[in-house]
Design a protein around this motif. Structure first.
Motif, short mmCIF file in Angstrom:
data_model
loop_
_atom_site.label_atom_id
_atom_site.label_comp_id
_atom_site.label_asym_id
_atom_site.label_seq_id
_atom_site.Cartn_x
_atom_site.Cartn_y
_atom_site.Cartn_z
N ARG A 80 -12.69 -3.08 6.86
CA ARG A 80 -11.07 -2.49 6.96
C ARG A 80 -10.42 -1.88 5.82
N ARG A 140 -13.14 -7.74 6.11
CA ARG A 140 -12.08 -7.19 5.23
C ARG A 140 -12.48 -5.98 4.53
N THR A 197 -8.36 -4.17 20.30
CA THR A 197 -7.34 -3.18 20.25
C THR A 197 -7.34 -2.12 21.38
N ALA A 234 -3.39 -2.71 4.30
CA ALA A 234 -4.03 -1.52 4.44
C ALA A 234 -3.69 -0.76 3.30
N HIS A 244 -11.87 1.71 5.77
CA HIS A 244 -11.04 2.57 6.68
C HIS A 244 -9.90 3.04 6.27
N ALA A 292 -12.55 1.59 14.91
CA ALA A 292 -11.42 0.58 14.83
C ALA A 292 -11.12 0.39 16.19
#
Length: 714
Positions: A109, A106, A291, A58, A112, A279
């Motif tokens: 992500r 991906r 999550t 990230a 984000h 998320a």
């Protein structure tokens, strides 16, 4: 070497070109558009590398987001256009290889992470500006306190030109001055703050300590404080700010004014809330994702004494068939409908439903009495799945298997709870599905142990953890040892010696049975040669024969015949010293292709024994087409012969099998002989050889010649 136009570098450059064209119009820069493109090119390469990295990082996305701020792309529209560009074109131009679904996940992500990096860099830049302004404002406090000062003009320039809101109030909270930025933040006219008091700006979402800190400041007990605070605008909307309030003192050090610095964080907060939602929620169904579920489960398991939890782990039965037959789009619509039904089942306080991924869902209930509640929740879920679901004009019947875990909070971790629920769910599925099962600690332990053995199997052979014991095969006529059956054992570092029933099914499931079986065959053949060299063989009895078991998986392996030939030749052992045992169930309905390798081995002189004979349902007439020379009679037929007199029905059955075998020129071996009476009955019935604890238990190879064998006639 120059990169080809359509090579990876060329595709990255095309992505950078599209990106620069989208963002350049809303960027405050003195660069030309081509110069700006060159500035974005390294960032495009970094995104391409992050897209294909072995492990997702990230920080790569955050670095690119922060670099946008450094490149003066600070307008919110620049971030929005950047995220749209990455979403639409990054995988298209930089993701030509690999799983497109995984690359798009991906890419999402990365977006984000870029937004988070952009927000953090913009915040740090604003805070730096805020600190500079705060320092200037504090320097100018003498102007406010003394009314006239030579630096009034400079203070006014900073005060009015600042990008953040600045307000000055007396110690009673009466607002004295505000700058233009603060007026714009609140959407008020120039006189909008006249006569207003700080205490009017309370908000329901104020943190508990907000006004306590304020009181301490105006009393002179603290110099400043910093909080996140919401304000109501005149149009009814909410303004979120990072608020810093400082105490201004007069030349004698006495508190005189309070200075407020406000940074508008409304857009950033909305962005963070959106990113947080994305998320923590499943994009397809809108349900909380893995999550979010783990956060709730961890909170539930950390609740105080007297609190309990109940968890239902649901997996749809046969969902793969829907995807395979109707396509993934139809499968997605089915999952959305299932999610809606599950959501309707968990509406009570303390209940929630989440999607873990694929066709796996979980429902959680918490409170002091979940023992009954979780059963009711599982029943509601099963009932909700009864009605068919219409997808593309087809009525699809949906069924599910549920594993239930219930217990007191504070005893297990979230991972342990989910593992137990997963194991229990598969137990429900193995029992036929469309049902729910309660977790059983003993069953969990067996599955965990089985998994541990499966995981350890591949390296156990390399570490030399397997060994072989041998059980003698005794001739019932004269009591002589005619050979032995090789029985593999596993000396496990934690569990000790394990019999084949514990690991052979696992080896068959993982495919390790082929190299393991080859190792057993090689070791057994070497042992047969060692016996012959040490003890010789009688003229009548022939060489000591070694019996080795073959699994169904080995039968279908194309290298079976060649491996056997190679091992015999390397050891210098004749084929007639080897007997391969195959279970009757493995040969039920066997076609010619399956029997071909056995026929080739039999033609070479290798004996083929039909193991566990009598436990299957094969037609006895099939014995004529099987390349077997020995029948191994299952112990279930001879257990009644351990006592005298034996069951006459069993005697007739064994007598018939022996007569049939001998008429087909087959020898008969009996397993599980444990008493002299049993051995005598079998001898009388005409059985040829036997093995069992009456003669010897399986043991090391050196014991074979030392055993005091009991004469079969005595």
């Amino acid at each position: 070497m120059i990169e080809e136009p359509d090579g990876p570098e060329g595709r990255v450059r095309r992505f950078a070109t599209i990106w620069s064209r989208a963002v350049f119009p809303v960027t405050s820069t003195s660069l030309t558009r081509p110069e700006f493109e060159e500035q974005l090119l390294p960032l495009a390469r970094r995104l391409s590398q992050a897209l294909h990295a072995r492990a997702f990082d990230a920080d790569q996305g955050k670095t690119v987001g922060a670099a946008l701020v450094t490149a003066h792309c600070t307008d919110p529209e620049a971030l929005s256009r950047t995220l749209d560009c990455v979403d639409a074109y990054l995988v298209l131009y930089c993701g030509e290889d690999g799983d497109q679904e995984e690359l798009r996940a991906r890419s999402a992500r990365l977006q984000h992470a870029m937004a988070a990096g952009f927000a953090q860099a913009l915040r740090e830049r604003t805070l730096a500006e805020q600190e500079a302004i705060s320092a200037a404002a504090l320097t100018a406090q003498g102007v406010v306190a003394q009314a006239l000062h030579a630096s009034e003009a400079r203070f006014r320039a900073v005060f009015e030109g600042a990008a953040i809101g600045i307000g000055i109030a007396d110690l009673e909270g009466n607002i004295l001055q505000v700058n233009g930025a603060l007026l714009r933040m609140f959407g008020l006219p120039p006189q909008g703050f006249r006569g207003r008091n700080v205490m009017e700006w309370t908000h329901p979402e104020d943190a508990p300590q907000t006004w306590r800190l304020y009181e301490e400041l105006v009393r002179g007990e603290r110099e400043h404080y910093h909080v996140e605070k919401a304000f109501n605008r005149s149009d009814g909307t909410v303004l979120w700010t990072n608020l810093t309030v400082s105490l201004l003192r007069d030349p004698d050090g006495n508190p005189q004014y309070q200075l407020a610095l406000m940074e508008d964080t409304t857009e950033r907060r909305l962005l963070n809330l959106r990113l947080r939602y994305e998320a923590t929620h499943d994009a397809l169904t809108g349900l909380p994702n893995r999550t979010f579920f783990f956060e709730r489960l961890e909170k539930a398991l950390g609740a105080g004494e007297g609190q309990r939890f109940g968890l239902c782990y649901l997996d749809l039965d046969g969902f793969k068939t829907v995807n395979d037959s109707l396509g993934h789009a139809a499968g997605d619509r089915l999952l959305v409908e299932v999610a809606d039904r599950l959501q309707a089942c968990a509406t009570a306080p303390g209940e929630m439903v989440a999607r873990l991924g694929g066709d796996e869902f979980v429902a959680l209930t918490t409170g002091p009495d979940t023992e009954r509640g979780v059963d009711e929740l599982a029943t509601r879920i099963m009932n909700a799945l009864i009605a068919p679901i219409s997808v593309d004009g087809r009525e699809l019947t949906v069924r599910g298997s549920i594993g239930i875990v219930e217990g007191p909070a504070g005893e297990r971790s979230p991972a342990e709870v989910l593992r137990s629920a997963d194991i229990t769910m598969y137990r429900a599925k193995s029992a036929g599905g469309n049902r729910f099962e309660l977790a059983d600690p003993e069953a969990d332990a067996r599955v965990i142990t089985r998994h541990g053995l499966t995981t350890a199997l591949p390296t156990a052979l390399d570490r030399g953890e397997f060994f072989i014991e041998y059980q003698p095969l005794v001739h019932l006529g004269d009591g002589s040892v005619r050979g032995a059956e090789a029985l593999v054992r596993w000396l496990h570092p934690q569990h000790g010696v394990l019999g084949p029933d514990r690991f052979i099914p696992l080896a068959e499931h993982t495919g390790l049975i082929v190299p393991l079986g080859r190792w057993v065959l090689e070791q057994s053949i070497r042992q047969a040669r060692a016996w012959r060299e040490r003890h010789g063989a009688g003229a009548d009895a022939g060489p000591l024969r070694i019996n080795v078991n073959l699994s169904p998986c080995q039968l279908t392996h194309p290298g079976l015949v060649q491996d056997t030939v190679d091992i015999l030749e390397r050891a210098g052992v004749e084929p007639n010293a080897l007997c391969l045992e195959v279970t009757e169930s493995a040969l039920i309905g066997a076609d010619d292709d399956l029997l071909k390798p056995l026929r080739r081995l039999a033609e070479m002189g290798v004996d083929i024994a039909l193991d566990d004979f009598g436990t299957g349902y094969s037609n006895l007439a099939n014995l004529r087409r099987l390349p077997v020379s020995v029948l191994k009679l299952d112990r279930s037929f001879t257990q009644s012969m351990q006592q005298f007199p034996a069951d006459p029905v069993d005697l007739k059955i064994v007598e018939g099998i022996v007569s049939l075998a001998h008429s087909l020129d087959l020898a008969v071996t009996v397993e599980g002989v444990e008493t002299g009476a049993q051995a005598e009955q079998l001898r009388i019935l005409g059985c040829d050889t036997a093995q069992g604890w009456y003669y010897a238990r399986p043991g090391p190879p050196d014991r074979l010649h030392e055993l005091a064998l009991v004469d079969a006639t005595g």
